[in-house]
Design an enzyme around this catalytic site. Structure first.
Site, PDB file in Angstrom:
ATOM      1  N   ASP A 108     -15.987  -3.351 -29.589  1.00 48.77           N
ATOM      2  CA  ASP A 108     -14.681  -3.801 -29.099  1.00 48.77           C
ATOM      3  C   ASP A 108     -13.549  -3.345 -30.032  1.00 48.77           C
ATOM      4  O   ASP A 108     -13.802  -2.716 -31.064  1.00 48.77           O
ATOM      5  CB  ASP A 108     -14.755  -5.336 -28.982  1.00 48.77           C
ATOM      6  CG  ASP A 108     -13.719  -5.907 -28.050  1.00 48.77           C
ATOM      7  OD1 ASP A 108     -12.985  -5.131 -27.420  1.00 48.77           O
ATOM      8  OD2 ASP A 108     -13.637  -7.153 -27.946  1.00 48.77           O
ATOM      9  N   HIS A 109     -12.322  -3.728 -29.686  1.00 48.25           N
ATOM     10  CA  HIS A 109     -11.090  -3.387 -30.415  1.00 48.25           C
ATOM     11  C   HIS A 109     -11.261  -2.991 -31.876  1.00 48.25           C
ATOM     12  O   HIS A 109     -11.700  -3.791 -32.691  1.00 48.25           O
ATOM     13  CB  HIS A 109     -10.126  -4.581 -30.379  1.00 48.25           C
ATOM     14  CG  HIS A 109      -9.575  -4.846 -29.034  1.00 48.25           C
ATOM     15  ND1 HIS A 109     -10.288  -5.531 -28.076  1.00 48.25           N
ATOM     16  CD2 HIS A 109      -8.385  -4.520 -28.458  1.00 48.25           C
ATOM     17  CE1 HIS A 109      -9.562  -5.608 -26.976  1.00 48.25           C
ATOM     18  NE2 HIS A 109      -8.414  -5.005 -27.165  1.00 48.25           N
ATOM     19  N   GLU A 181      -6.387 -11.573 -31.405  1.00 45.36           N
ATOM     20  CA  GLU A 181      -7.809 -11.261 -31.437  1.00 45.36           C
ATOM     21  C   GLU A 181      -8.131 -10.572 -32.743  1.00 45.36           C
ATOM     22  O   GLU A 181      -7.462  -9.625 -33.126  1.00 45.36           O
ATOM     23  CB  GLU A 181      -8.188 -10.362 -30.261  1.00 45.36           C
ATOM     24  CG  GLU A 181      -9.698 -10.129 -30.175  1.00 45.36           C
ATOM     25  CD  GLU A 181     -10.080  -9.483 -28.861  1.00 45.36           C
ATOM     26  OE1 GLU A 181     -10.678 -10.172 -28.024  1.00 45.36           O
ATOM     27  OE2 GLU A 181      -9.784  -8.296 -28.688  1.00 45.36           O
ATOM     28  N   HIS A 225      -4.736 -11.770 -24.565  1.00 46.48           N
ATOM     29  CA  HIS A 225      -6.069 -12.100 -25.082  1.00 46.48           C
ATOM     30  C   HIS A 225      -6.184 -13.602 -25.262  1.00 46.48           C
ATOM     31  O   HIS A 225      -5.291 -14.239 -25.807  1.00 46.48           O
ATOM     32  CB  HIS A 225      -6.309 -11.414 -26.431  1.00 46.48           C
ATOM     33  CG  HIS A 225      -6.630  -9.955 -26.305  1.00 46.48           C
ATOM     34  ND1 HIS A 225      -7.736  -9.507 -25.627  1.00 46.48           N
ATOM     35  CD2 HIS A 225      -6.006  -8.856 -26.763  1.00 46.48           C
ATOM     36  CE1 HIS A 225      -7.759  -8.190 -25.677  1.00 46.48           C
ATOM     37  NE2 HIS A 225      -6.724  -7.755 -26.357  1.00 46.48           N
ATOM     38  N   HIS A 264      -8.308  -5.802 -20.086  1.00 47.53           N
ATOM     39  CA  HIS A 264      -8.427  -6.656 -21.281  1.00 47.53           C
ATOM     40  C   HIS A 264      -7.731  -7.980 -21.029  1.00 47.53           C
ATOM     41  O   HIS A 264      -6.811  -8.057 -20.234  1.00 47.53           O
ATOM     42  CB  HIS A 264      -7.769  -5.988 -22.490  1.00 47.53           C
ATOM     43  CG  HIS A 264      -8.556  -4.858 -23.046  1.00 47.53           C
ATOM     44  ND1 HIS A 264      -8.233  -4.236 -24.221  1.00 47.53           N
ATOM     45  CD2 HIS A 264      -9.680  -4.237 -22.601  1.00 47.53           C
ATOM     46  CE1 HIS A 264      -9.106  -3.269 -24.467  1.00 47.53           C
ATOM     47  NE2 HIS A 264      -9.989  -3.247 -23.493  1.00 47.53           N
ATOM     48  N   ASN A 286     -13.162  -7.172 -19.841  1.00 48.39           N
ATOM     49  CA  ASN A 286     -13.635  -7.902 -21.016  1.00 48.39           C
ATOM     50  C   ASN A 286     -13.673  -9.412 -20.750  1.00 48.39           C
ATOM     51  O   ASN A 286     -12.733  -9.968 -20.197  1.00 48.39           O
ATOM     52  CB  ASN A 286     -12.719  -7.643 -22.206  1.00 48.39           C
ATOM     53  CG  ASN A 286     -12.840  -6.225 -22.723  1.00 48.39           C
ATOM     54  OD1 ASN A 286     -13.666  -5.440 -22.251  1.00 48.39           O
ATOM     55  ND2 ASN A 286     -12.030  -5.894 -23.714  1.00 48.39           N
TER      56      ASN A 286
HETATM   57 ZN   LIG Z   1      -6.970  -4.949 -25.744  1.00 44.12          ZN
END
Ligand SMILES: [Zn+2]
Length: 358
Positions: A108-109, A181, A225, A264, A286
């Site tokens: 992920d990110h 996040e 997020h 996202h 996600n």
């Molecule tokens: Zn993102």
């Protein structure tokens, strides 16, 4: 025809990743990417995917990967995050085949300041490439959306050159997703920059498609997020259609939806918003916040219901000499969290039309 006619069970690499996403786009469904932090959560996801016959994406964040290796391990130079992501990939590789589902093993990110994590994983991918003819991971995500557009695209291209030699998939982000996040806090960003423009998306496509077709773009359409009070930012998944139409026009390929898009910050969005996103070429969404909560629910309810059986090793409401082992064994209470998490994964699959797809 189903997914298993297109790609095999187990962790997918190389062109099989693209074949899966092409299939999803063609059949108008998307695959949830569930953030996992342990073998227990990985297994809960695989169980759900097997039960409803769905391909699935398992992803670890930088923090989640470190947790996978153990919170007690020092994360100096991203060591724990590198080791933990590799450990997760090995677990998923072994177990996914046994569950009989195709899995995209993704990370992920990764923001600019976390690039040493990315470098560590790519080195392991390259080692695997030498010994196994494929990278260890299916795909990785680079999130340089906080940098200028030019730097974002240039740095993605640089890494993508390296990944393309292994046929590996890259997910990138352009435009800003709000919320918080893994230490990147965008809660105060103004609303206008929360919606990516079609020209910017196409600039990404133009540069990356010269390197390899194996990439996807997370464009911001008001996403946040985590779950916040509704109403702060409006989600506009219909904007994604503009990206596809603009790209079709530039490439002269009408009606083909050339972009692979990623959703996202999907937690808390409505079924209608999800449907619109999928219709516009979103192939991956996600899911983290909602499955985190679901993992808690089963355990919380168990602790509340069985409180009288959890205070001492011996002695409960049925008698002072009654043993409580069958209540405090982690296989009993962790399992309750796995069951509720697994149910939530199934719900995410249903929302995305990812049911009975194998
Ligand atoms: Zn993102």
């Amino acid at each position: 025809m189903g997914v298993l006619d297109v790609v095999p069970a187990g962790v997918l690499t190389g062109d099989n990743v693209r074949k899966l996403f092409e299939w999803a786009k063609k059949e108008k469904f998307a695959i949830p990417a569930i953030n996992c932090t342990s073998s227990s959560t990985v297994n809960a996801v695989l169980e759900a995917a097997r039960d409803i016959k769905s391909p699935i994406i398992i992803q670890v964040s930088q923090g989640g990967a470190a947790y996978f290796a153990g919170k007690g391990l020092d994360n100096k130079n991203q060591n724990a995050s590198i080791v933990g992501a590799i450990a997760a990939a090995h677990h998923v590789r072994l177990v996914a085949k046994a569950y009989g589902v195709p899995v995209v093993m993704h990370t992920d990110h990764c923001a600019k300041k976390l690039l040493p994590w990315f470098d560590g994983m790519l080195e392991e991918d390259e080692r695997w490439m030498k010994s196994h003819g494929e990278p260890l991971f299916s795909s990785h995500m680079l999130d340089l959306s906080e940098e200028s557009k030019e730097e974002n695209i240039a740095l993605c291209a640089k890494y993508f050159e390296r990944m393309a030699k292994m046929g590996q998939w890259l997910e990138m982000e352009i435009g800003i997703t709000g919320g918080e996040e893994d230490g990147v806090n965008n809660e105060d960003v103004d609303n206008a920059s929360l919606y990516t423009q079609p020209e910017d998306v196409f600039d990404v496509y133009k540069t990356l498609s010269k390197i390899s077709p194996n990439f996807s773009i997370a464009a911001a359409f008001g996403n946040v997020h985590g779950v916040y009070k509704p109403g702060n930012v409006k989600l506009h998944p219909e904007l994604l259609q503009k990206h596809q139409l603009y790209a079709e026009e530039q490439l002269n390929v009408k009606g083909t939806k050339p972009l692979f898009l990623v959703f996202h910050g999907g937690s808390g969005s409505t079924k209608e918003e999800i449907e619109t996103a999928v219709r516009n070429g979103v192939v991956k969404m996600n899911v983290d916040t909602d499955t985190q909560y679901a993992y808690l629910v089963g355990m919380r309810d168990f602790f509340q219901k069985k409180a009288g059986y959890l205070q001492t090793q011996v002695g409960n409401p049925e008698g002072a000499d009654k043993p409580n082992k069958k209540y405090y064994d982690p296989r009993v209470w962790v399992r309750e969290g796995e069951k509720t998490m697994s149910d939530r994964v199934k719900e995410a699959c249903r929302d995305l039309g990812n049911v009975d797809r194998l």
